[in-house]
Scaffold this motif. Sequence first.
Motif, PDB file in Angstrom:
ATOM      1  N   ALA A  80       2.569  12.693 -11.142  1.00 17.97           N
ATOM      2  CA  ALA A  80       3.015  12.588 -12.538  1.00 17.97           C
ATOM      3  C   ALA A  80       4.544  12.525 -12.622  1.00 17.97           C
ATOM      4  O   ALA A  80       5.100  11.837 -13.488  1.00 17.97           O
ATOM      5  CB  ALA A  80       2.480  13.768 -13.326  1.00 17.97           C
ATOM      6  N   ASP A  81       5.244  13.204 -11.705  1.00 15.83           N
ATOM      7  CA  ASP A  81       6.711  13.198 -11.754  1.00 15.83           C
ATOM      8  C   ASP A  81       7.308  12.013 -10.986  1.00 15.83           C
ATOM      9  O   ASP A  81       8.535  11.944 -10.797  1.00 15.83           O
ATOM     10  CB  ASP A  81       7.263  14.517 -11.196  1.00 15.83           C
ATOM     11  CG  ASP A  81       6.955  14.692  -9.718  1.00 15.83           C
ATOM     12  OD1 ASP A  81       6.253  13.825  -9.138  1.00 15.83           O
ATOM     13  OD2 ASP A  81       7.412  15.687  -9.126  1.00 15.83           O
ATOM     14  N   GLY A  82       6.465  11.108 -10.526  1.00 16.21           N
ATOM     15  CA  GLY A  82       6.952   9.897  -9.865  1.00 16.21           C
ATOM     16  C   GLY A  82       7.048  10.012  -8.350  1.00 16.21           C
ATOM     17  O   GLY A  82       7.204   9.000  -7.667  1.00 16.21           O
ATOM     18  N   THR A  83       6.967  11.225  -7.810  1.00 13.27           N
ATOM     19  CA  THR A  83       7.079  11.339  -6.348  1.00 13.27           C
ATOM     20  C   THR A  83       5.840  10.725  -5.696  1.00 13.27           C
ATOM     21  O   THR A  83       4.729  10.850  -6.205  1.00 13.27           O
ATOM     22  CB  THR A  83       7.204  12.813  -5.882  1.00 13.27           C
ATOM     23  OG1 THR A  83       6.114  13.548  -6.420  1.00 13.27           O
ATOM     24  CG2 THR A  83       8.503  13.425  -6.300  1.00 13.27           C
ATOM     25  N   VAL A  84       6.085  10.074  -4.574  1.00 12.65           N
ATOM     26  CA  VAL A  84       4.986   9.463  -3.824  1.00 12.65           C
ATOM     27  C   VAL A  84       4.624  10.405  -2.688  1.00 12.65           C
ATOM     28  O   VAL A  84       5.435  10.664  -1.795  1.00 12.65           O
ATOM     29  CB  VAL A  84       5.406   8.083  -3.272  1.00 12.65           C
ATOM     30  CG1 VAL A  84       4.312   7.507  -2.392  1.00 12.65           C
ATOM     31  CG2 VAL A  84       5.723   7.148  -4.424  1.00 12.65           C
ATOM     32  N   ARG A  85       3.413  10.927  -2.763  1.00 13.85           N
ATOM     33  CA  ARG A  85       2.993  11.929  -1.773  1.00 13.85           C
ATOM     34  C   ARG A  85       1.848  11.371  -0.945  1.00 13.85           C
ATOM     35  O   ARG A  85       0.850  10.909  -1.486  1.00 13.85           O
ATOM     36  CB  ARG A  85       2.603  13.235  -2.469  1.00 13.85           C
ATOM     37  CG  ARG A  85       3.842  13.803  -3.176  1.00 13.85           C
ATOM     38  CD  ARG A  85       3.697  15.151  -3.787  1.00 13.85           C
ATOM     39  NE  ARG A  85       3.022  16.188  -3.074  1.00 13.85           N
ATOM     40  CZ  ARG A  85       3.549  16.943  -2.117  1.00 13.85           C
ATOM     41  NH1 ARG A  85       4.792  16.705  -1.697  1.00 13.85           N
ATOM     42  NH2 ARG A  85       2.857  17.899  -1.562  1.00 13.85           N
ATOM     43  N   LEU A  86       2.046  11.392   0.375  1.00 13.60           N
ATOM     44  CA  LEU A  86       1.052  10.845   1.289  1.00 13.60           C
ATOM     45  C   LEU A  86       0.573  11.940   2.236  1.00 13.60           C
ATOM     46  O   LEU A  86       1.356  12.780   2.681  1.00 13.60           O
ATOM     47  CB  LEU A  86       1.650   9.694   2.103  1.00 13.60           C
ATOM     48  CG  LEU A  86       2.206   8.500   1.321  1.00 13.60           C
ATOM     49  CD1 LEU A  86       2.747   7.450   2.296  1.00 13.60           C
ATOM     50  CD2 LEU A  86       1.126   7.873   0.448  1.00 13.60           C
ATOM     51  N   ARG A  87      -0.715  11.863   2.549  1.00 18.55           N
ATOM     52  CA  ARG A  87      -1.309  12.851   3.450  1.00 18.55           C
ATOM     53  C   ARG A  87      -1.018  12.475   4.912  1.00 18.55           C
ATOM     54  O   ARG A  87      -1.200  11.338   5.315  1.00 18.55           O
ATOM     55  CB  ARG A  87      -2.824  12.862   3.220  1.00 18.55           C
ATOM     56  CG  ARG A  87      -3.592  13.774   4.153  1.00 18.55           C
ATOM     57  CD  ARG A  87      -5.083  13.548   3.997  1.00 18.55           C
ATOM     58  NE  ARG A  87      -5.424  12.140   4.209  1.00 18.55           N
ATOM     59  CZ  ARG A  87      -6.661  11.691   4.419  1.00 18.55           C
ATOM     60  NH1 ARG A  87      -7.679  12.525   4.400  1.00 18.55           N
ATOM     61  NH2 ARG A  87      -6.891  10.398   4.615  1.00 18.55           N
ATOM     62  N   SER A  88      -0.552  13.465   5.671  1.00 14.62           N
ATOM     63  CA  SER A  88      -0.433  13.277   7.120  1.00 14.62           C
ATOM     64  C   SER A  88      -1.404  14.230   7.805  1.00 14.62           C
ATOM     65  O   SER A  88      -1.596  15.362   7.363  1.00 14.62           O
ATOM     66  CB  SER A  88       0.976  13.602   7.609  1.00 14.62           C
ATOM     67  OG  SER A  88       1.880  12.617   7.195  1.00 14.62           O
ATOM     68  N   THR A  89      -1.965  13.766   8.891  1.00 20.13           N
ATOM     69  CA  THR A  89      -2.900  14.600   9.660  1.00 20.13           C
ATOM     70  C   THR A  89      -2.394  14.697  11.090  1.00 20.13           C
ATOM     71  O   THR A  89      -2.061  13.679  11.705  1.00 20.13           O
ATOM     72  CB  THR A  89      -4.309  13.981   9.637  1.00 20.13           C
ATOM     73  OG1 THR A  89      -4.688  13.779   8.280  1.00 20.13           O
ATOM     74  CG2 THR A  89      -5.320  14.894  10.305  1.00 20.13           C
ATOM     75  N   THR A  90      -2.329  15.924  11.576  1.00 22.42           N
ATOM     76  CA  THR A  90      -1.803  16.145  12.924  1.00 22.42           C
ATOM     77  C   THR A  90      -2.793  16.959  13.746  1.00 22.42           C
ATOM     78  O   THR A  90      -3.707  17.587  13.205  1.00 22.42           O
ATOM     79  CB  THR A  90      -0.490  16.967  12.894  1.00 22.42           C
ATOM     80  OG1 THR A  90      -0.765  18.236  12.308  1.00 22.42           O
ATOM     81  CG2 THR A  90       0.597  16.276  12.113  1.00 22.42           C
ATOM     82  N   TRP A  91      -2.542  16.969  15.016  1.00 21.71           N
ATOM     83  CA  TRP A  91      -3.125  17.998  15.879  1.00 21.71           C
ATOM     84  C   TRP A  91      -2.074  19.086  16.047  1.00 21.71           C
ATOM     85  O   TRP A  91      -0.931  18.807  16.412  1.00 21.71           O
ATOM     86  CB  TRP A  91      -3.513  17.425  17.251  1.00 21.71           C
ATOM     87  CG  TRP A  91      -4.572  16.372  17.180  1.00 21.71           C
ATOM     88  CD1 TRP A  91      -4.483  15.099  17.639  1.00 21.71           C
ATOM     89  CD2 TRP A  91      -5.885  16.492  16.620  1.00 21.71           C
ATOM     90  NE1 TRP A  91      -5.644  14.416  17.382  1.00 21.71           N
ATOM     91  CE2 TRP A  91      -6.529  15.251  16.762  1.00 21.71           C
ATOM     92  CE3 TRP A  91      -6.595  17.527  15.995  1.00 21.71           C
ATOM     93  CZ2 TRP A  91      -7.830  15.005  16.314  1.00 21.71           C
ATOM     94  CZ3 TRP A  91      -7.885  17.285  15.553  1.00 21.71           C
ATOM     95  CH2 TRP A  91      -8.491  16.045  15.713  1.00 21.71           C
ATOM     96  N   LEU A  92      -2.477  20.303  15.723  1.00 18.91           N
ATOM     97  CA  LEU A  92      -1.620  21.469  15.967  1.00 18.91           C
ATOM     98  C   LEU A  92      -2.108  22.069  17.287  1.00 18.91           C
ATOM     99  O   LEU A  92      -3.234  22.558  17.374  1.00 18.91           O
ATOM    100  CB  LEU A  92      -1.761  22.470  14.818  1.00 18.91           C
ATOM    101  CG  LEU A  92      -1.051  23.808  14.960  1.00 18.91           C
ATOM    102  CD1 LEU A  92       0.444  23.643  15.194  1.00 18.91           C
ATOM    103  CD2 LEU A  92      -1.278  24.665  13.711  1.00 18.91           C
ATOM    104  N   VAL A  93      -1.253  21.978  18.278  1.00 17.05           N
ATOM    105  CA  VAL A  93      -1.660  22.285  19.653  1.00 17.05           C
ATOM    106  C   VAL A  93      -0.926  23.533  20.147  1.00 17.05           C
ATOM    107  O   VAL A  93       0.284  23.675  19.914  1.00 17.05           O
ATOM    108  CB  VAL A  93      -1.303  21.086  20.581  1.00 17.05           C
ATOM    109  CG1 VAL A  93      -1.693  21.374  22.020  1.00 17.05           C
ATOM    110  CG2 VAL A  93      -1.960  19.812  20.087  1.00 17.05           C
ATOM    111  N   THR A  94      -1.652  24.426  20.801  1.00 16.53           N
ATOM    112  CA  THR A  94      -0.985  25.529  21.503  1.00 16.53           C
ATOM    113  C   THR A  94      -1.504  25.578  22.937  1.00 16.53           C
ATOM    114  O   THR A  94      -2.634  25.155  23.214  1.00 16.53           O
ATOM    115  CB  THR A  94      -1.221  26.915  20.851  1.00 16.53           C
ATOM    116  OG1 THR A  94      -2.606  27.230  20.920  1.00 16.53           O
ATOM    117  CG2 THR A  94      -0.752  26.941  19.411  1.00 16.53           C
ATOM    118  N   ALA A  95      -0.660  26.083  23.827  1.00 14.98           N
ATOM    119  CA  ALA A  95      -1.052  26.251  25.229  1.00 14.98           C
ATOM    120  C   ALA A  95      -0.111  27.288  25.834  1.00 14.98           C
ATOM    121  O   ALA A  95       0.992  27.510  25.311  1.00 14.98           O
ATOM    122  CB  ALA A  95      -0.934  24.931  25.973  1.00 14.98           C
TER     123      ALA A  95
END
Length: 283
Positions: A263-278
């Motif tokens: 509504a405020d004009g910002t363009v918001r896109l979804r990102s998907t990651t792998w959150l990895v620990t080792a």
Amino acid sequence: MPDIVNTEQAQAWNGPEGVHWARNQDRWNAVNEGFNEPLLDAAAITGSHRVLDIGCGSGQITRLAALRAPRGRALGLDLSGPMLAEARARAEREGIANVSFTQGDAQAHPLEAGAFDAAISRYGVMFFADPVAAFANVGQALRPGGRLAFVCPADAALNDWVAAVASLRDFLPVGDFGRPGLPGMFSLAVPDRIREVLTAAGFTGVTVEQAQAYGTWGHGAEDAAEFLLGTGPGRYLMEQADATARARAHRTLTDRLRDHEAADGTVRLRSTTWLVTADRPAG
Ligand SMILES: C[S@@+](CC[C@H](N)C(=O)[O-])C[C@H]1O[C@@H](n2cnc3c(N)ncnc32)[C@H](O)[C@@H]1O
């Protein structure tokens, strides 16, 4: 620069790609900052930890790590002179004294053995020609029992910006862009590959979890399209098209991004990651 084995990456990140990231650091942070807290939590950084940030770029996550370890320190390591200059300037402006930055290739840079409690990365570990060698180099720099935590892009289909670029295939030579496993951005998009690489590099207890966040790509679809087509992948594809195809791609992308305008004009896109620990084995 001494000890550079990823020479093409060094050229790119010291050339237009690095300059684009350095100049647009605020924008890139707005795109990616949704992963900051999950990543720092996963790395369990506290009080006196010594933290290595791999492929730190302009260093937002390095500085945040330093703030989480006020009696410790954080070192950002990156190939890119322009991005490191930005990182140093920002650390100074923000008065963060327990942070420093070094230019080098994580795959070959001589890191002191056992010198770090944690190693982290936000999108800085997908570009190694020899990932096992690179992660082994990072691993030996961790103390026994030290932790590695990073985020890397997951499936292209789960990343709105990639889907948006892929939708331009009628105008631009999109080809295999975003295919999991190809060298570059999506080289670690397959969890089994992550486990294979980290295990071969000597890590144990590998966990791979999906994490999603919405990032802000611009204010208005026109602005976001301009930005997206100015990124490395966008520029690369546009350079190969003629003026008519470029104009059509621009228009099509702008129309597509309108669907993501808030509504405020910002363009918001979804990102998907792998959150990895080792972990580096304790004994
Ligand atoms: C996608 S950018 C992410 C930058 C930063 N971590 C952020 O989140 O803003 C990838 C970064 O990895 C760095 N990089 C790529 N290959 C590298 C290598 N072999 N050694 C060190 N840094 C590397 C690039 O210079 C670039 O800064």
